[in-house]
Design a protein around this motif. Structure first.
Motif, PDB file in Angstrom:
ATOM      1  N   LEU B 223       0.633  -1.056  -0.120  1.00 30.35           N
ATOM      2  CA  LEU B 223       0.129   0.067   0.268  1.00 30.35           C
ATOM      3  C   LEU B 223       0.966   1.431   0.024  1.00 30.35           C
ATOM      4  O   LEU B 223       0.524   2.158  -0.607  1.00 30.35           O
ATOM      5  CB  LEU B 223      -0.834  -0.188   1.253  1.00 30.35           C
ATOM      6  CG  LEU B 223      -2.020   0.723   1.297  1.00 30.35           C
ATOM      7  CD1 LEU B 223      -3.320   0.101   0.060  1.00 30.35           C
ATOM      8  CD2 LEU B 223      -2.798   0.361   2.686  1.00 30.35           C
ATOM      9  N   ARG B 231       0.077  -3.032  -8.551  1.00 31.25           N
ATOM     10  CA  ARG B 231      -0.988  -3.306  -7.491  1.00 31.25           C
ATOM     11  C   ARG B 231      -1.218  -5.126  -7.380  1.00 31.25           C
ATOM     12  O   ARG B 231      -1.199  -5.627  -8.524  1.00 31.25           O
ATOM     13  CB  ARG B 231      -2.258  -2.734  -8.305  1.00 31.25           C
ATOM     14  CG  ARG B 231      -2.682  -1.764  -8.074  1.00 31.25           C
ATOM     15  CD  ARG B 231      -3.981  -1.154  -8.777  1.00 31.25           C
ATOM     16  NE  ARG B 231      -5.101  -1.518  -8.100  1.00 31.25           N
ATOM     17  CZ  ARG B 231      -5.703  -0.888  -7.177  1.00 31.25           C
ATOM     18  NH1 ARG B 231      -5.278   0.556  -7.131  1.00 31.25           N
ATOM     19  NH2 ARG B 231      -6.759  -1.365  -6.578  1.00 31.25           N
ATOM     20  N   GLN B 236      -5.754  -5.026  -4.458  1.00 29.83           N
ATOM     21  CA  GLN B 236      -7.018  -5.123  -5.139  1.00 29.83           C
ATOM     22  C   GLN B 236      -8.381  -5.336  -4.369  1.00 29.83           C
ATOM     23  O   GLN B 236      -9.521  -4.716  -4.341  1.00 29.83           O
ATOM     24  CB  GLN B 236      -7.029  -5.967  -6.368  1.00 29.83           C
ATOM     25  CG  GLN B 236      -8.003  -6.152  -7.366  1.00 29.83           C
ATOM     26  CD  GLN B 236      -8.147  -4.555  -8.180  1.00 29.83           C
ATOM     27  OE1 GLN B 236      -7.036  -4.095  -8.142  1.00 29.83           O
ATOM     28  NE2 GLN B 236      -9.118  -4.450  -8.846  1.00 29.83           N
ATOM     29  N   TRP B 238      -8.341  -4.708  -0.901  1.00 34.87           N
ATOM     30  CA  TRP B 238      -8.281  -3.740  -0.100  1.00 34.87           C
ATOM     31  C   TRP B 238      -9.155  -2.676  -0.547  1.00 34.87           C
ATOM     32  O   TRP B 238     -10.284  -2.263   0.147  1.00 34.87           O
ATOM     33  CB  TRP B 238      -7.059  -3.308   0.391  1.00 34.87           C
ATOM     34  CG  TRP B 238      -6.718  -2.095   0.706  1.00 34.87           C
ATOM     35  CD1 TRP B 238      -6.434  -0.877   0.201  1.00 34.87           C
ATOM     36  CD2 TRP B 238      -6.884  -1.787   2.159  1.00 34.87           C
ATOM     37  NE1 TRP B 238      -6.368   0.110   1.116  1.00 34.87           N
ATOM     38  CE2 TRP B 238      -6.688  -0.488   2.360  1.00 34.87           C
ATOM     39  CE3 TRP B 238      -7.192  -2.441   3.529  1.00 34.87           C
ATOM     40  CZ2 TRP B 238      -6.333   0.395   3.579  1.00 34.87           C
ATOM     41  CZ3 TRP B 238      -7.078  -1.729   4.734  1.00 34.87           C
ATOM     42  CH2 TRP B 238      -6.772  -0.464   4.627  1.00 34.87           C
ATOM     43  N   SER B 239      -8.974  -2.267  -1.897  1.00 37.33           N
ATOM     44  CA  SER B 239      -9.657  -1.054  -2.229  1.00 37.33           C
ATOM     45  C   SER B 239     -11.214  -1.402  -2.679  1.00 37.33           C
ATOM     46  O   SER B 239     -12.039  -0.825  -2.590  1.00 37.33           O
ATOM     47  CB  SER B 239      -8.939  -0.576  -3.643  1.00 37.33           C
ATOM     48  OG  SER B 239      -8.482  -1.426  -4.572  1.00 37.33           O
ATOM     49  N   ARG B 242     -12.850  -1.299   0.461  1.00 34.45           N
ATOM     50  CA  ARG B 242     -13.015   0.054   0.953  1.00 34.45           C
ATOM     51  C   ARG B 242     -14.288   0.939   0.039  1.00 34.45           C
ATOM     52  O   ARG B 242     -14.941   1.601   0.591  1.00 34.45           O
ATOM     53  CB  ARG B 242     -11.801   0.770   0.975  1.00 34.45           C
ATOM     54  CG  ARG B 242     -10.952   0.288   1.822  1.00 34.45           C
ATOM     55  CD  ARG B 242      -9.957   1.444   2.279  1.00 34.45           C
ATOM     56  NE  ARG B 242     -10.179   1.703   3.807  1.00 34.45           N
ATOM     57  CZ  ARG B 242      -9.328   2.748   4.219  1.00 34.45           C
ATOM     58  NH1 ARG B 242      -8.430   3.419   3.698  1.00 34.45           N
ATOM     59  NH2 ARG B 242      -9.610   3.108   5.619  1.00 34.45           N
ATOM     60  N   GLU B 243     -14.058   0.670  -1.378  1.00 34.84           N
ATOM     61  CA  GLU B 243     -14.681   1.404  -2.182  1.00 34.84           C
ATOM     62  C   GLU B 243     -16.042   1.018  -2.628  1.00 34.84           C
ATOM     63  O   GLU B 243     -17.034   1.408  -2.199  1.00 34.84           O
ATOM     64  CB  GLU B 243     -13.661   2.079  -3.425  1.00 34.84           C
ATOM     65  CG  GLU B 243     -12.669   2.891  -2.975  1.00 34.84           C
ATOM     66  CD  GLU B 243     -11.302   2.438  -3.876  1.00 34.84           C
ATOM     67  OE1 GLU B 243     -11.487   2.036  -4.864  1.00 34.84           O
ATOM     68  OE2 GLU B 243     -10.225   3.027  -3.259  1.00 34.84           O
TER      69      GLU B 243
END
Lengths: 417, 283
Positions: B223, B231, B236, B238-239, B242-243
């Motif tokens: 990160l 990446r 991948q 993690w985002s 989160r998103e």
């Protein structure tokens, strides 16, 4: 005996045995060290040096002394009682002009802004207006921006001219230097770090206690079952241990969120009403549940390895001597498991206070750890000095625990799986 | 765990209560990992069981999230990166760690426990601190946002696992076997390949597996250190978490659970093999 030692024993080629032996030992010492040295060198370059670089960064303070070098020189001998004279303002104008041309005033203005809020805009605005400014600079600058007419602006510049500073550490424990140079608390609405440190420690203790509570019976069961069965159950302990951390965190999101499996189940069973679903994630509960699950194997494995060494005959002997079951457990078995409790407890505690991923994903606002603040200052506020200072404090806590662990148990006894 | 014949009635009751408690704790340990497997076949974009799924209606199940995963260039690229970084750092960590373990298990190693403490420290220092420190340092030497930087960082993190497993294997290595081989007429090379290597290999392989899974599962350092080109899978995920939370994550998670089962089985087989070779009979 002493007479015969007058003729020293020798090897076949006439070298005294003692010398020969010493040589052989030295040779194998050198050989062993040479084998270790590539890795040692690699770790020093790729790990130890970065850590020391970070420690240095937490006290490093180059901005003012390099970028305002003329001003700092002009300020030497300034008494700090009244505003400095024209020569200091002229030096500042020269420094800022140079910085504006080189476009590197950003670091300086952020640095001064940590000490006195509003300095960022003061510096950028003054630097932009310098082109149209005429001497005498003292009046022109104060007219352009009142901040230059305040005494503490100059006191801050003079104070931060030292090549290193403790102000990042002060900020990390919610303190700051008052204009008089005394250490005072920051205003209450800005106090965040100390309470976060305490919360991190407190929640880590809760997690450690919970893993102990859940891990102790499991470790006991594993030791008292025949090996064939306990190997099978051991796999159930090791499977989460081997599964990706993100996967384990994700499953807790799926289970605990308000439209998740557990809430649906409770609503379906009629335990709670559909409108009154429990909020179990993005708060402390979420962090504690998920982290207890993630760290549980780290408690079970050391406990198991200690319990395995306790002969079952001890408990039988205690019973035969007339002890009640609970008394036997409390007086005989439990004291023997304390090394395992210490090992598992310190291990879980160390891992827990440094956790970042899980609190960040399931912790919300109230379940955040101090690590989340480090990441925030690294990535969002870009106050790297403060990030380094908080990280150094955390590192200190971890190292103390690690040394305790090493003394109590010894790192070379750590086993995996 | 048999109940002793002298157990009182209270103890018998307690025994079954205890077993029940243990069953609940095991459920807590493994249940969450098993629950995501059916969830990943959900036809709806939710993280919970739909009505159709509960009634076992085939319409409630679908493979769309797996399809999503295997057709998304972002995910495939992330897998590729994870394997590149994982294999490269495992390779480095295994070689450096095994050679060092050979030295560490010598009786004459100077400052053994201090060096051991240093070698294990990457495992103890919180990842966020290592990540921050490496970010500061690697930026200075232009290693941030490069594959090499990420590989070196993951090598550091993998080293303790290799050192621990290989020294453990070596510490139980019986050196009389070497002398026996010599006395039977084998030269040193032959002894190494025929006697030492087969006995040590399981330890080295399990150390390498530990190092690989560490790298494969690592988020924090990547990160901070990696640029958009590096990446990896965990980033991948993690985002994704989160998103835009989509059940594709659950499909990936299921695949990863299967992967860890596979690794665990491999390790168990290795352990048994090594015990058999040493003549320790499994229980």
């Amino acid at each position: 005996m002493s007479e015969s030692s007058a003729i020293p024993l020798t090897t076949a080629d006439g070298v005294p045995l003692k010398t020969s032996l010493r040589r052989a030992v030295r040779r194998s010492r050198v050989k062993a060290f040479l084998l270790v040295s590539p890795l040692l060198l690699f770790l020093v370059v790729a790990f130890v040096m970065p850590i020391f670089d970070m420690l240095w960064r937490s006290v490093d303070n180059p901005e003012v002394s390099t970028q305002l070098s003329r001003t700092v020189t002009a300020l030497e001998g300034w008494d700090g009682e009244s505003l400095p004279g024209e020569e200091v303002f002229a030096a500042l104008a020269e420094d800022l002009r140079e910085g504006q041309e080189a476009r590197n005033l950003g670091l300086l203005s952020s640095r001064l802004n940590y000490e006195k809020s509003g300095m960022r805009s003061t510096i950028s605005r003054t630097a932009r207006r310098l082109r149209t400014m005429e001497p005498p600079y003292k009046e022109a600058m104060i007219a352009a921006n009142d901040t230059w007419g305040e005494l503490d602006t100059w006191q801050v510049i003079q104070r931060e001219a030292t090549p290193w500073t403790l102000s990042y550490y002060l900020a990390a424990v919610d303190r700051q230097l008052s204009p008089e140079g005394e250490i005072v608390k920051v205003p209450e609405h800005l106090e965040i770090h100390v309470s976060l440190f305490w919360r991190t420690l407190w929640m880590s203790l809760v997690i450690t206690a919970l893993t102990l509570l859940l891990g102790y019976p499991i470790a006991f069961l594993l030791t008292s079952l025949p090996l064939r069965h306990s190997n099978l159950l051991m796999i159930l302990v090791l499977l989460p241990f081997w599964t990706s951390l993100l996967v384990r965190t994700t499953t807790w999101i799926a289970i605990l969120q308000s439209q998740g499996v557990l809430n649906d189940l409770l609503v379906g069973l009629g335990v709670i009403a559909d409108e009154a679903r429990w909020q179990m994630i993005h708060n402390k509960t979420g962090t504690i549940v998920a982290m207890t699950h993630i760290l549980l194997p780290f408690m079970i494995l050391p406990l198991y390895s200690v319990m395995k060494t306790i002969p079952p005959s001890y408990m039988r002997a205690a019973r035969s001597l007339g002890g009640r079951p609970f008394t036997c457990f409390r007086r005989v078995y439990f004291p023997l498991t304390i090394p395992g409790i210490a090992a598992g407890g310190i291990l879980v505690f160390i891992l827990s206070i440094g956790y970042y991923i899980t609190p960040a994903l399931v912790g919300g606002q109230s379940g955040r750890f101090i690590t989340n603040t480090i990441a925030y200052h690294m990535q969002t506020s870009l106050n790297w000095g403060l990030a380094a200072a908080i990280a150094s404090i955390l590192l200190f806590v971890v190292v103390v625990c690690y040394l305790a662990f090493n003394r109590l148990i010894g790192v070379d006894k750590v086993k995996l799986g | 765990m048999a109940i002793p014949s002298y157990a009182t009635r209270g103890e018998r009751i307690w025994h079954y209560v205890f077993l029940g408690l243990c069953a609940l704790i095991f459920l807590f340990l493994v249940g969450p990992l098993l629950i995501i497997i059916p969830l990943s076949f959900n036809a709806q974009p939710y993280f919970t069981f739909s009505q159709e799924m509960l009634t076992l209606d085939p319409a409630g199940y679908s493979l769309r999230w797996y399809e999503d995963f295997f057709t998304s260039s972002a995910w495939l690229n992330a897998i590729k990166n994870s394997f590149i970084v994982g294999i490269a750092s495992t390779f480095l960590a295994t070689i450096l760690g095994t050679v060092a373990a050979l030295g560490l298990s010598s009786r004459h190693m100077p400052a053994r426990s201090a060096i051991m403490a240093l070698l294990i420290s990457p495992m103890i220092v919180p990842l966020i601190i290592s990540a921050a420190a490496m970010f500061f340092f690697f930026s200075k030497v232009n290693l941030a946002q490069t594959y090499l930087g990420v590989v070196l960082a993951h090598t550091v993190l993998g080293i303790p696992f290799v050192v621990i497993t290989v020294t453990a294997t070596l510490s139980s290595f019986d050196t009389t076997l070497i002398r026996a081989a010599h006395s039977l007429g084998a030269n040193p090379t032959r002894t190494f390949f025929k006697v030492v290597l087969p006995l040590v290999t399981p330890g080295v392989v399990s150390g390498a597996l530990f190092a690989f899974i560490t790298s494969f599962d690592e988020v924090v350092v990547v990160l901070f250190l990696a640029g958009p080109e590096q990446r990896t899978m965990p980033i991948q995920m993690w985002s994704g978490i989160r998103e835009q939370i989509s059940p594709t994550i659950l499909a990936v998670a299921t695949l990863l659970v299967l992967l860890s089962m596979l690794l665990l089985t491999t390790l168990e087989l290795l352990r048994r093999r090594s015990e058999r070779l040493r003549g320790i009979s499994p229980g």
